[in-house]
Scaffold this motif. Structure first.
Motif, PDB file in Angstrom:
ATOM      1  N   ASN A 175    -100.430 -98.357 -21.518  1.00  0.00           N
ATOM      2  CA  ASN A 175    -100.596 -96.903 -21.702  1.00  0.00           C
ATOM      3  C   ASN A 175    -102.051 -96.475 -21.487  1.00  0.00           C
ATOM      4  O   ASN A 175    -102.328 -95.408 -20.959  1.00  0.00           O
ATOM      5  N   THR A 188     -96.845 -94.133 -21.192  1.00  0.00           N
ATOM      6  CA  THR A 188     -95.597 -94.423 -20.474  1.00  0.00           C
ATOM      7  C   THR A 188     -94.615 -95.200 -21.342  1.00  0.00           C
ATOM      8  O   THR A 188     -93.401 -94.954 -21.302  1.00  0.00           O
ATOM      9  N   THR A 192     -86.600 -96.462 -16.945  1.00  0.00           N
ATOM     10  CA  THR A 192     -87.920 -96.878 -17.453  1.00  0.00           C
ATOM     11  C   THR A 192     -88.727 -97.555 -16.346  1.00  0.00           C
ATOM     12  O   THR A 192     -89.920 -97.293 -16.185  1.00  0.00           O
ATOM     13  N   ARG A 209     -90.192 -95.072 -14.112  1.00  0.00           N
ATOM     14  CA  ARG A 209     -91.315 -94.381 -14.782  1.00  0.00           C
ATOM     15  C   ARG A 209     -92.587 -95.239 -14.714  1.00  0.00           C
ATOM     16  O   ARG A 209     -93.682 -94.742 -14.486  1.00  0.00           O
ATOM     17  N   VAL A 210     -92.382 -96.555 -14.915  1.00  0.00           N
ATOM     18  CA  VAL A 210     -93.518 -97.483 -14.895  1.00  0.00           C
ATOM     19  C   VAL A 210     -94.124 -97.553 -13.485  1.00  0.00           C
ATOM     20  O   VAL A 210     -95.347 -97.436 -13.308  1.00  0.00           O
ATOM     21  N   ALA A 212     -95.989 -94.429 -12.856  1.00  0.00           N
ATOM     22  CA  ALA A 212     -97.254 -94.340 -13.602  1.00  0.00           C
ATOM     23  C   ALA A 212     -98.328 -95.186 -12.925  1.00  0.00           C
ATOM     24  O   ALA A 212     -99.500 -94.781 -12.846  1.00  0.00           O
TER      25      ALA A 212
END
Ligand code: TYM
Length: 328
Positions: free
Chosen positions: A164, A170, A315, A318-319, A322
């Motif tokens: 993060n 995240t 997820t 999203r990772v 990010a």
């Protein structure tokens, strides 16, 4: 709604330590929380070398998880190798943890010491990174585990916080949840070591499918302490304290309070054995029914793995986003 995730390896049969330390807690929260539970067959590869074993043990473990009361209507029970996002995120986690951090893991040190002279896979070393992926993939707030997994949850928190910090908020930072009694169930033959699938003899390990006679016998032969007084003190009286802990966990009471009810070891051993038999009998009966229908178990696991993938793939996306990987 609180999200819960925990997993178990399909290595050997499930024992009382697994149940009292972790599995029982998986069941108790399932109707209030959103729960995900994985059979982590890829983790078991770190110590499994024979072909054809893991598929069968995975199915038996699934039967046990439903037998203890996980309700497939509300609990998502999945197989790790059916959800490829685990290994994908596992790599990202490996790049977010340091060699030094992994070197400090006591489970790694213990397991390599036990395997001296045998093949020690790199996977055994990087294991906590895959475990971190298992957890953060599901945005888990709580991870119900036994005491021996605390360090692995701590390192997961460190990895999530570092990620993060590097890439922006995240990942959810999880917390370990351990039971009041039973967080560390000890080997009945060696009350200073935890009950474990890899114990030297099975005399100190109560298996979930042990018959009542063997359970009574294992308790009767449990190693106690040199004097004959009954009181709760883990350091001075490890044998008696371990029996009191087990009885407390099985009867939902406190070990200290139970200690005042006994003056001799014999009745304590007999009562602990009886309480465990009574607790396991209905589970064993359900297990025998469930294991008879392997097609249905397979179906339930496919439903679970599909549900798990929906969450896990979001997820992972999203990772990757990010980090700023080029979209496919
Ligand atoms: P595993 O498969 O060794 O054990 C499953 C669970 O049982 C607990 N346990 C015990 N609790 C009390 N007393 C004992 N003697 C005892 N022995 C085992 C463990 O603490 C565990 O909760 N690395 C994990 C599996 C894993 C995992 C995860 C767990 C992989 N990914 C993500 C949580 C979240 C393990 O080897 O557990």
């Amino acid at each position: 709604m609180t999200r819960v995730l925990s997993c178990i390896q399909p290595t050997g049969d499930v024992h009382l330590g697994n149940y009292l330390g972790a599995l029982r807690n998986w069941v108790s929260g399932q109707h209030e929380k959103d729960v995900f539970h994985g059979i982590v067959d890829l983790h078991a590869l770190t110590v499994t070398e024979q072909p054809g074993v893991l598929g069968e043990t995975t199915l038996k473990l699934a039967a046990m998880l439903f037998a203890i009361g996980l309700d497939p209507e509300v609990a998502t029970v999945f197989v790790q190798s059916h959800v490829p996002e685990h290994t994908q995120l596992g790599w990202v986690m490996e790049c977010t943890v340091s060699y030094g951090e992994l070197s400090r893991m006591t489970q790694f040190k213990d397991k390599t010491a036990k395997r001296e002279g045998h093949f020690i896979s790199a996977g055994l070393f990087t294991y906590p990174a895959l475990q971190a992926a298992d957890i953060v993939l599901y945005d888990a707030n709580e991870v119900p585990v036994g005491d021996d997994q605390r360090q692995h949850i701590e390192i997961t928190r460190d990895i999530a916080i570092r990620f993060n910090h590097r890439f922006g908020d995240t990942l959810v930072v999880p917390e370990a949840v351990t039971p009041k009694a039973g967080a560390r169930v000890m080997d009945l033959q060696d009350p200073t070591s935890k009950m474990s699938k890899s114990s030297e003899s099975d005399a100190g390990c109560i298996m979930m499918l042990d018959d009542p006679k063997s359970i009574a016998k294992k308790f009767k032969r449990a190693v106690t302490d040199s004097d004959s007084e009954v009181y709760y003190d883990v350091k001075a009286k490890p044998g008696v304290s371990s029996l009191l802990d087990i009885l407390a966990a099985a009867t939902d009471s406190s070990a200290e309070a139970l200690a005042t009810q006994y003056t001799q070891y014999g009745p304590l051993k007999a009562d602990a054995g009886e309480a465990i038999v009574a607790m396991l009998e209905p589970i064993q009966a359900r297990y025998r029914e469930l294991i008879g229908d392997k097609a249905e178990l397979g179906r339930l696991l496919r439903v679970g793995s599909d549900r798990a993938r929906t969450v896990a793939s979001a997820t992972l996306a999203r990772v990757y986003d990010a980090i700023g990987l080029l979209p496919a």
